[in-house]
Write an enzyme that holds these catalytic residues in place. Structure first.
Site, mmCIF file in Angstrom:
data_model
loop_
_atom_site.group_PDB
_atom_site.id
_atom_site.type_symbol
_atom_site.label_atom_id
_atom_site.label_comp_id
_atom_site.label_asym_id
_atom_site.label_seq_id
_atom_site.Cartn_x
_atom_site.Cartn_y
_atom_site.Cartn_z
ATOM 1 N N GLU A 97 -17.246 -41.093 -31.059
ATOM 2 C CA GLU A 97 -18.375 -40.174 -31.156
ATOM 3 C C GLU A 97 -18.783 -39.674 -29.767
ATOM 4 O O GLU A 97 -19.025 -38.477 -29.564
ATOM 5 C CB GLU A 97 -19.554 -40.878 -31.835
ATOM 6 C CG GLU A 97 -20.698 -39.961 -32.191
ATOM 7 C CD GLU A 97 -21.804 -40.676 -32.945
ATOM 8 O OE1 GLU A 97 -22.815 -40.033 -33.246
ATOM 9 O OE2 GLU A 97 -21.663 -41.894 -33.221
ATOM 10 N N GLY A 127 -30.020 -40.799 -35.028
ATOM 11 C CA GLY A 127 -31.055 -41.634 -35.618
ATOM 12 C C GLY A 127 -30.771 -43.115 -35.467
ATOM 13 O O GLY A 127 -31.695 -43.925 -35.377
ATOM 14 N N ALA A 128 -29.477 -43.488 -35.416
ATOM 15 C CA ALA A 128 -29.120 -44.909 -35.375
ATOM 16 C C ALA A 128 -28.363 -45.320 -34.119
ATOM 17 O O ALA A 128 -28.218 -46.514 -33.868
ATOM 18 C CB ALA A 128 -28.299 -45.277 -36.611
ATOM 19 N N SER A 129 -27.843 -44.372 -33.337
ATOM 20 C CA SER A 129 -27.116 -44.738 -32.122
ATOM 21 C C SER A 129 -27.301 -43.667 -31.064
ATOM 22 O O SER A 129 -27.750 -42.548 -31.345
ATOM 23 C CB SER A 129 -25.620 -44.929 -32.419
ATOM 24 O OG SER A 129 -25.016 -43.698 -32.746
ATOM 25 N N THR A 130 -26.930 -44.019 -29.847
ATOM 26 C CA THR A 130 -26.956 -43.054 -28.748
ATOM 27 C C THR A 130 -25.713 -43.260 -27.903
ATOM 28 O O THR A 130 -25.222 -44.396 -27.771
ATOM 29 C CB THR A 130 -28.241 -43.192 -27.904
ATOM 30 O OG1 THR A 130 -28.267 -42.156 -26.920
ATOM 31 C CG2 THR A 130 -28.310 -44.541 -27.194
ATOM 32 N N GLN A 131 -25.184 -42.151 -27.343
ATOM 33 C CA GLN A 131 -23.942 -42.196 -26.566
ATOM 34 C C GLN A 131 -24.134 -41.561 -25.197
ATOM 35 O O GLN A 131 -24.871 -40.573 -25.072
ATOM 36 C CB GLN A 131 -22.813 -41.449 -27.291
ATOM 37 C CG GLN A 131 -22.280 -42.145 -28.511
ATOM 38 C CD GLN A 131 -23.217 -42.095 -29.699
ATOM 39 O OE1 GLN A 131 -23.537 -43.108 -30.320
ATOM 40 N NE2 GLN A 131 -23.702 -40.897 -30.038
#
Length: 491
Positions: free
Chosen positions: A168, A197-201
């Protein structure tokens, strides 16, 4: 006795006419041979099944390009109504049916004659990662329902799967730099900051990072003849929705009936259920023993105190590497400009804080004023925004600033290197385009060959050469002119 003008001689006239016709024919052939043809396109469809919602994107590119190396552009997008497919664990068939409206739009947008050859992909991200961790059987049933729904449409269905966090992040980086023409031209690349909403990269190229210190964070690409050693990491549970759960879990760890939350506006007061707050793998192991059924969630509206609450969900001290971001994860020194998209853009755009030329301290001051505004005033100023989203902007803005500065180590100086973006040249910033480019091999490893001359240059040179040859031809007839001019004519 008069001498007749040699240009009036029949032979000379015929030769001249033939020469002119030859030049016109040569130039006409050159123009027509290189005239751009009516453009035909190929298409691709990608469904982004995120944790909070699903979106469909349609891409097109010139059909006549060799090896599908034409410029890819987004032509249409459709936001699926309702929540993300991971929310349909108890009703998996509902996940498939939710996609129908947008898929019908895709049928209308893509020409009928291209339907059967148009690839269709679905990629699920952190929401489905969490569901798969919590209940793999439910995850499988959701995918089964989604696949059956998508296979009813006349496209070339290529499958649905869960993307890894690394994929991602890497595909988001490819999208940003592809759209900005940095890859094909070999320019300095832009880092990618993605917040869902559930992860960050976070993904970027660092000259001082060779991948040896933390191989799991390294991705290598060869694109257009250039090698890129990319640092990328995805933090599961650190998307803004799950981060809010963790912040609330920290404040409710003793099972109180009421909490005074500095991340919500003064006057905000809502009853919430403990079971709903803790039904995520990100916080399920922190649920207090024997809590009441509900708790009153009251707002205080204090940015500084909210930031202290947010800091509690990060581990900023543990690091076994030379340097880290948070939670003991290696991160090299930040380098170059960054594009921040998805929830980064939507939150900061709502707060009118996307201009990063504004000093960081001024941004904090503006957020302090916003959080201190009463809930009644906020609702009065934004009557058309859903209450749930409106209530969370103070937390989300504070979380974003804390994540960037405390988590990723952006300073007052480097903060100005961030560009909050929604689209680049008409295409949405995100992982979907990079994902499709990778699966369809649309970006060559080596730089494609290009003509030595552009079309206009080619035609110009042919024209000049034709005129020059004609002039030389006329000059070559000069002996004939002289003989004709010496021949006496009777008048």
């Amino acid at each position: 006795m008069k001498e007749k003008n040699p240009w009036h001689m029949p032979v000379t006239i015929i030769i001249s006419v033939i020469g002119v016709i030859a030049i016109v024919a040569l130039v006409t052939v050159a123009v027509l041979q290189n005239k751009p043809l009516h453009q035909k396109y190929k298409y691709g469809i990608v469904l982004d099944a995120g944790s909070s919602h699903t979106a469909l994107y349609i891409y097109q590119w010139p059909a006549e390009k060799d090896n599908n190396t034409g410029r890819v552009e987004q032509t249409h997008s459709c936001k699926v109504k309702g929540k993300g497919i991971s929310s349909y664990a108890a009703d998996p068939w509902g996940a498939g049916e939710s996609l129908t409206v947008c898929m019908q739009e895709a049928k209308q947008q893509v020409p009928v004659k291209r339907h059967h050859e148009t690839p269709l992909y679905l990629g699920a991200t952190a929401g489905m990662r969490l569901l798969n961790m919590e209940n793999s059987s439910a995850s499988d049933k959701v995918f089964e329902a989604v696949e059956q729904a998508l296979q009813r449409f006349p496209f070339s269905y290529q499958g649905a799967r869960i993307l890894s966090g690394q994929e991602e992040g890497a595909f988001g980086w490819v999208t940003v730099n592809y759209l900005d023409d940095r890859l094909e031209q070999g320019l300095e690349t832009t880092g990618a900051l993605d917040l869902g909403g559930a992860s960050t990269q976070i993904s970027f190229v660092s000259d001082k990072y060779d991948g040896s210190e933390s191989p799991s964070n390294s991705v290598t690409f060869r694109l257009y003849g250039n090698d890129y050693n990319l640092y990328t990491h995805s933090f599961l549970c650190y998307g803004k929705d799950q981060a809010l759960r963790m912040a609330l879990a920290y404040q409710t760890q003793l099972g109180p009936r009421t909490i005074s939350d500095p991340c919500f506006h003064q006057g905000y007061n809502v009853s919430k259920e403990y079971s709903e707050l803790y039904n995520s793998p990100c916080v399920s192991d922190r649920k207090p023993n024997g809590p009441p059924v509900t708790f009153n969630h009251q707002g205080m509206g204090n940015f500084q105190q909210c930031q202290e609450v947010v800091k509690r969900i990060f581990n900023l001290t543990s690091c076994k590497y030379s340097q880290c971001s948070f939670n003991g994860v290696f991160q090299p020194l930040l380098q170059g400009p960054f594009g921040a998209f998805s929830a980064y853009y939507f939150v900061m755009n709502f707060l009118n804080l996307t201009d990063t030329s504004t000093p960081l301290e001024t941004v904090k001051d503006k957020l302090t004023q916003y959080c201190a505004t009463s809930w009644a005033q906020i609702r009065l100023e934004h009557p058309n925004v859903k209450t749930k989203y409106l209530a969370e902007y103070c937390f989300s803005g504070t979380y974003i600033l804390t994540l960037l500065t405390e988590g990723y180590n952006f300073t007052s100086e480097s903060y100005s290197n961030i560009n909050f973006i929604k689209k680049i040249k008409g295409s949405d910033a995100g992982w979907t385009l990079g994902y499709m480019l990778n699966l369809t091999n649309m970006i060559p490893a080596e730089a494609p060959d290009s003509p030595l001359l552009p079309h206009t240059g080619y035609v110009s040179i042919v024209t000049v050469m034709a005129l020059l040859l004609f002039l030389l031809f006329i000059l070559s007839l000069r002996p004939l002119w002289l003989r004709c001019s010496k021949r006496p004519q009777i008048v």
